[in-house]
Structure formats: structure tokens, C-alpha cells
Design a protein around this motif. Structure first.
Motif: not given
Length: 102
Positions: A57, A38-39, A41-43, A52-53
Motif C-alpha cells: 500500500l 483499498v478502503t 479505513k485501510t488508507y 498493520t498497513a
């Protein structure tokens, strides 16, 4: 999704614990994000405790940190559910073949 204050606090606490575990392993956010596919930012959203995560993940990150089966063990014991089962009996789970019988 609307979360209670307790829910938000729990997510933030989880994020802080993930950050601490990452730092103890001397990994950057970019390292973990790259391994998780993942990016950054996502992490970051996961570490920030944002709802939202996704759970996928979280499972992947826990495996990266050395806890591959941790999510599955969360409800390994279910004393509240067992008490309710004793009082009310199981109503719906018995009709669904893919529901685990703990």
C-alpha cells in the motif's frame, strides 16, 4: 508485532508526511484509497502510522503522490552495510543468487 518507541515515532512521522503530501495535492483520503484500490479505513491506517498497513500500500500511495521509485531508493546507498562488509566481509548474501550486490 512489537515496535520500539523509535519505530512507532517513525511510522507516525511517515503518516504525517503522507497526509501533508496528500493535502498539498488537494486529495481526500477517499480519493487516494480509491486510486490505491483499498478502503478509506485501510488508507487511514497508513496515515495514522499503524504497523498493520502493508508495504505494498505504501508503494502504491507513493506512486499516486508522484514518487513511484521512492521505496526502491531507500537503501540505494548503505554506508553502514558497506562499513560492516569492509570489517567482516559478506557472509551469506553471496550464496543467495537473488540478493542484489550493491
Amino acid at each position: 508485532m512489537i515496535l520500539t518507541t523509535d519505530d512507532s515515532d517513525s511510522l507516525e512521522r511517515l503518516g504525517r508526511r503522507l497526509r501533508l503530501a496528500r493535502l498539498r495535492r488537494n486529495l481526500t483520503q477517499a480519493d487516494v484509497a480509491d486510486r490505491a484500490g483499498v478502503t478509506r479505513k485501510t488508507y487511514q491506517a497508513l496515515e495514522a502510522g499503524r504497523p498493520t498497513a502493508g508495504i505494498g500500500l505504501l508503494v502504491k500511495v507513493l506512486a499516486i503522490l508522484g514518487y513511484p521509485g521512492r521505496i526502491a531508493s531507500l537503501l540505494e546507498t548503505d554506508p553502514i552495510g558497506e562499513d560492516l562488509d569492509d570489517i567482516h566481509g559478506r557472509k551469506r548474501a553471496g550464496r543467495t543468487p537473488d540478493v542484489a550486490d550493491f
